[in-house]
Design an enzyme around this catalytic site. Structure first.
Site, PDB file in Angstrom:
ATOM      1  N   LYS A   1       0.832  -1.203   0.000  1.00 31.85           N
ATOM      2  CA  LYS A   1       0.000   0.000   0.000  1.00 31.85           C
ATOM      3  C   LYS A   1       0.867   1.254   0.000  1.00 31.85           C
ATOM      4  O   LYS A   1       0.707   2.153  -0.829  1.00 31.85           O
ATOM      5  CB  LYS A   1      -0.920   0.007   1.228  1.00 31.85           C
ATOM      6  CG  LYS A   1      -1.869   1.193   1.265  1.00 31.85           C
ATOM      7  CD  LYS A   1      -2.463   1.399   2.644  1.00 31.85           C
ATOM      8  CE  LYS A   1      -1.494   2.133   3.541  1.00 31.85           C
ATOM      9  NZ  LYS A   1      -2.093   2.560   4.817  1.00 31.85           N
TER      10      LYS A   1
ATOM     11  N   ASP B   1      -6.186   0.852   1.083  1.00 30.66           N
ATOM     12  CA  ASP B   1      -6.265   1.153   2.507  1.00 30.66           C
ATOM     13  C   ASP B   1      -7.630   0.727   3.036  1.00 30.66           C
ATOM     14  O   ASP B   1      -8.412   0.070   2.338  1.00 30.66           O
ATOM     15  CB  ASP B   1      -5.999   2.635   2.767  1.00 30.66           C
ATOM     16  CG  ASP B   1      -7.127   3.521   2.255  1.00 30.66           C
ATOM     17  OD1 ASP B   1      -8.011   3.022   1.531  1.00 30.66           O
ATOM     18  OD2 ASP B   1      -7.131   4.728   2.589  1.00 30.66           O
TER      19      ASP B   1
END
Length: 358
Positions: free
Chosen positions: A226, A244
């Site tokens: 991420k 996320d």
């Protein structure tokens, strides 16, 4: 007398035998009686045999076309199934709040891309909400954003970067001093260990520069896929999907995927969009998750993609009540003061970009 009669009879027989008449009559009689009977007796079974043979031939002919037509039945059934699938997808193209479970792949791609287009109109100014001036600041700020808000990180990083402007400076920092600066972000001990560790790795392995490859970024302490995609997409201009908590929640509500693992979500959603759209898509979804499609009380009645959302109704559907649920972080959008939620809606009740937004 008897003898003479017998003689006469025998003489008559001999005479008739000589003329050949009687034997002909007997022969015809024999043919007319015994052979005829036999012939008729034989003909009946022959007829029945022919009938049964004909029936077998007819049945064989009937069976033959069925065997030849058997393969032709498969394409005949396929269009019906295809038509049924298309009928099932039709509601997804309308404003029905819940599209059918049997949504086709094509319909899913179209719906997903339409949602992204709608969000792009609502959030044309979507961007990373972390303040940074270079890739080093971005990777550190992204690591610090775990389990806290971007606003809190933006309030903390100026002091951190003022004291430690380069990876070499942060790599040589005293952990206790860094902890004191990072305390407001939460989990400050673990975050201190990560940012000092990644700074040392950058200094020792990459000459003090943030690498521009995914395989190198994920080797840095505290940096996962991420964080790596945030850096690649926003510091190097390389497309990436940032999965996320907001992104995970929304793509599942929209039924883009049912996966729960971030890597699998990334792959599933990435397959629905061109690679060039991945970075902007991430911004659109994350911004929408922070402002309207909240985890506990989504503002369904004020959502611009409500007609395309299968989860419509999980939150407040009344427009007036939904508007009160809209959230904007303190400070509003760049260069603006915090305004009430109603100030961010246009005449049609849709979230509108603030004046001066880029």
């Amino acid at each position: 007398m008897k003898k003479s009669a017998a003689n006469k009879e025998s003489a008559a027989t001999e005479k008739s035998a000589a003329s050949g008449k009687t034997p002909a009559k007997k022969k015809s009689a024999a043919k007319s009686k015994t052979p005829a009977t036999k012939k008729s007796a034989v003909k009946k079974p022959a007829a029945s045999a022919k009938t049964s043979a004909a029936q077998k031939t007819a049945s064989a002919k009937k069976d033959a076309p069925l065997k030849r037509q058997a393969p032709a039945k498969k394409p005949a059934v396929a269009p019906k199934k295809a038509a049924a699938a298309v009928k099932g997808v039709a509601p997804a193209k309308t404003v029905a709040p819940k599209p059918p479970r049997g949504e086709s792949r094509t319909a899913l791609v179209r719906r997903a891309r339409r949602i992204d287009r709608e969000l792009a109109e609502v959030y044309p100014y979507a961007h990373p909400e972390l303040d940074f001036e270079n890739p080093f600041q971005l990777v550190v700020a992204t690591v610090l954003s775990a389990q806290t808000t971007d606003l809190r990180v933006n309030q903390t990083t100026p002091a951190l970067f003022a004291k430690y402007p380069t990876p070499e400076d942060l790599a040589a920092a005293v952990p206790e001093e860094v902890e004191e600066i990072l305390r407001p972000t939460g989990f400050f001990r673990a975050k201190t260990k990560s940012v000092i560790g990644l700074s040392k790795a950058l200094t020792e392995d990459f000459g003090g520069e943030v690498p521009g490859r995914l395989e190198d970024l994920v080797k840095l302490p505290g940096v996962g896929r991420k964080t790596a995609f945030v850096v690649l997409g926003n510091a190097f201009g390389r497309p990436g999907i940032t999965v996320d908590t907001h992104f995970q929640r929304l793509v599942r509500r929209w039924r883009w995927t049912e996966e729960t693992d971030p890597d699998k979500i990334e792959a599933a959603v990435g397959a629905l969009f061109p690679k060039s759209d991945w970075t902007d898509l991430s911004h659109h979804v994350i911004w929408h998750g922070r402002r309207i499609c909240h985890a506990r009380k989504p503002a369904c009645g004020a959502c611009p993609v409500a007609p395309l959302c299968p989860a419509f109704g999980e939150g407040e559907t009344d427009p007036e009540k939904a508007r009160k649920l809209l959230k904007y972080e303190k400070g509003g959008f760049p260069g603006q003061r915090l305004k009430p939620p109603q100030a961010y809606l246009d005449a049609g009740g849709r979230p509108a970009p603030p004046l001066g937004a880029g």
